[in-house]
Design an enzyme around this catalytic site. Structure first.
Site, PDB file in Angstrom:
ATOM      1  N   LYS A   1     -12.057 -26.499  33.137  1.00 56.81           N
ATOM      2  CA  LYS A   1     -11.211 -27.202  33.727  1.00 56.81           C
ATOM      3  C   LYS A   1     -11.485 -24.715  33.761  1.00 56.81           C
ATOM      4  CE  LYS A   1     -11.128 -31.044  33.788  1.00 56.81           C
ATOM      5  NZ  LYS A   1     -10.145 -32.043  34.534  1.00 56.81           N
TER       6      LYS A   1
ATOM      7  N   TRP B   1      -3.990 -38.384  34.182  1.00 59.26           N
ATOM      8  CA  TRP B   1      -4.414 -37.990  33.235  1.00 59.26           C
ATOM      9  C   TRP B   1      -3.521 -38.120  32.092  1.00 59.26           C
ATOM     10  CZ3 TRP B   1      -8.939 -37.642  32.810  1.00 59.26           C
ATOM     11  CH2 TRP B   1     -10.036 -37.303  33.726  1.00 59.26           C
TER      12      TRP B   1
ATOM     13  N   ASP C   1      -1.147 -31.572  27.229  1.00 63.39           N
ATOM     14  CA  ASP C   1      -2.617 -31.559  27.617  1.00 63.39           C
ATOM     15  C   ASP C   1      -1.935 -30.276  29.127  1.00 63.39           C
ATOM     16  OD1 ASP C   1      -4.790 -31.831  29.278  1.00 63.39           O
ATOM     17  OD2 ASP C   1      -4.488 -33.880  30.237  1.00 63.39           O
TER      18      ASP C   1
HETATM   19  C1  LIG Z   1     -10.313 -32.759  33.334  1.00 64.70           C
HETATM   20  C2  LIG Z   1      -9.121 -33.841  32.580  1.00 64.70           C
HETATM   21  C3  LIG Z   1      -8.712 -34.487  31.464  1.00 64.70           C
HETATM   22  C4  LIG Z   1     -10.271 -35.071  30.986  1.00 64.70           C
HETATM   23  O1  LIG Z   1     -11.462 -33.887  30.362  1.00 64.70           O
HETATM   24  P1  LIG Z   1     -12.662 -34.887  29.592  1.00 64.70           P
HETATM   25  O2  LIG Z   1     -12.436 -33.196  28.912  1.00 64.70           O
HETATM   26  O3  LIG Z   1     -12.968 -35.052  30.708  1.00 64.70           O
HETATM   27  O4  LIG Z   1     -12.289 -35.692  28.843  1.00 64.70           O
HETATM   28  C5  LIG Z   1      -8.090 -34.231  30.588  1.00 64.70           C
HETATM   29  N1  LIG Z   1      -6.553 -34.168  31.530  1.00 64.70           N
HETATM   30  C6  LIG Z   1      -6.198 -33.231  32.111  1.00 64.70           C
HETATM   31  C7  LIG Z   1      -5.441 -32.758  32.595  1.00 64.70           C
HETATM   32  C8  LIG Z   1      -7.899 -33.033  33.276  1.00 64.70           C
HETATM   33  O5  LIG Z   1      -7.660 -32.563  34.669  1.00 64.70           O
END
Ligand SMILES: *Cc1c(COP(=O)(O)O)cnc(C)c1O
Length: 360
Positions: A195, A101, A171
């Site tokens: 998540k 990511w 993030d």
């Molecule tokens: C799942 C995830 C993403 C991507 O998320 P989307 O909503 O599918 O774009 C980005 N960063 C992390 C750390 C993730 O776990």
């Protein structure tokens, strides 16, 4: 009705009480005679839902008044572009690449300026967090970017990097609300909610007010400008109303549980049950450097692909689902987010012990 223990990395398990409440309100939300799905985003009933959700999130995280909370679409991935478009005034940003990511965000930022990889753990399949105490931060960097919990590899920063005075952007998709956080240490904290919070299709962006500006990069679409959404209270266009409603219920649930300090304690206890077993097992073992282990995503392997597949299949048959590791790394991964009850982890470990005996 029969519920499984769902160890999916996302979309993921939600608190059962939240699902039950949503079911009870499906046909008639709070005397409106309609579902939240059928409701105008300009209605007073919805305004109250979004205002309450924001306030509860502010209470949970202790978000200071000089930060805005935005409920946006496009998932976490859209932020990989939106952040540079809004923040890269010098066209320079530094990235610490600790997994896929972070790597995707780093690659996307290259479209908008000079993205520097100032540290990486790719040399050892992202199984650790690099030492970030004295990194070559670029003097003209607009920000330093991290992915705080690496969903796929199961690592987590236990200490934030020394950004040498530069803005930190993080993030936190897979560790959102898993423990208390000092918001003032970040310029932006953001995460996809599927998540650890709610249904898929939304990202929450917590952004310091002075970073919400008009002088974004030329060509930045209106919808990808933070100011558009900040000025409109996340109602510039139709937001993901139902997702905001469910997230609001999860915030209430977290408050009722005692808040993020209590959640951290619970998450530490839960993760310890699984990690202690992995450390003592002769069949399974964890894949991550111990000091960098995530409380949320726990990858493990047997070292034998066929045995891994046998385990994943047997586990699913016993009601422990979505334990297959990410398609890029193989093995297994148990995601044990806030809503996974301790009992789920205890039963999983009991099942693993039995499997180990039978396959010794
Ligand atoms: C799942 C995830 C993403 C991507 O998320 P989307 O909503 O599918 O774009 C980005 N960063 C992390 C750390 C993730 O776990």
């Amino acid at each position: 009705m029969s519920r499984v223990y769902n160890f999916s990395a996302g979309p993921a398990v939600l608190p059962e009480v939240v699902l039950e409440e949503a079911a009870a309100e499906m046909m008639d939300y709070n005397g409106t005679g309609m579902s939240v799905m059928e409701m105008s985003h300009r209605s007073s009933a919805f305004q109250e839902i979004i205002d309450t959700a924001e306030q509860d999130l502010r209470d949970l995280m202790g978000i200071p008044d000089n930060y805005k909370v935005l409920f946006l679409q496009g998932g976490a991935s859209q932020q990989f572009a939106m952040i540079p478009m809004n923040l890269m005034q010098n066209r320079v940003a530094d990235f610490i690449v600790t997994g896929q990511w972070a790597k995707k965000a780093y690659q996307e930022a290259q479209k908008y300026g000079k993205a520097n990889k100032i540290a990486s753990s790719e040399d050892k399949t992202f199984s650790y967090i690099p030492d970030c105490s004295d990194l070559p931060v670029s003097p003209d960097a607009d920000y330093v970017y991290i992915c705080e919990n690496n969903t796929i590899y199961g690592t987590k920063y236990k200490e934030l990097p020394n950004t040498k005075g530069k803005l930190l952007v993080a993030d936190v998709s897979s560790c959102f609300l898993s423990e208390p956080v000092d918001v003032t240490k970040y310029g932006i904290i953001y995460g996809g909610v599927q998540k650890n919070i709610g249904p898929a299709g939304m990202v929450i962006v917590i952004i310091r007010e002075d970073l919400i500006r008009e002088d974004v990069l030329p060509g930045t679409p209106t919808m990808l400008t933070y100011k558009t959404h900040a000025d409109a209270g996340s109602l510039y266009n139709t937001p993901n109303c139902y997702c905001i409603y469910i997230c609001g219920k999860v915030f209430k649930w977290l408050k009722n549980m005692g808040g993020l300090t209590v959640m951290q304690q619970r998450n530490e206890e839960k993760a310890k049950i699984l990690y202690d077993y992995l450390d003592s097992s002769s069949l399974f073992k964890g894949t991550v450097v111990k000091k960098d282990r995530s409380l949320m995503n726990v990858p493990f392997i047997t070292g034998d692909k066929d045995m891994d597949a046998k385990f994943v299949k047997a586990a699913a048959e016993a009601g422990f689902v979505n334990l297959k590791g990410h398609r890029t790394v193989g093995g297994m991964r148990a995601s044990i987010y806030n809503a996974m009850p301790r009992e789920g982890v205890e039963k999983l470990v009991a099942f693993m012990k039995k499997f180990e005996e039978e396959n010794a």
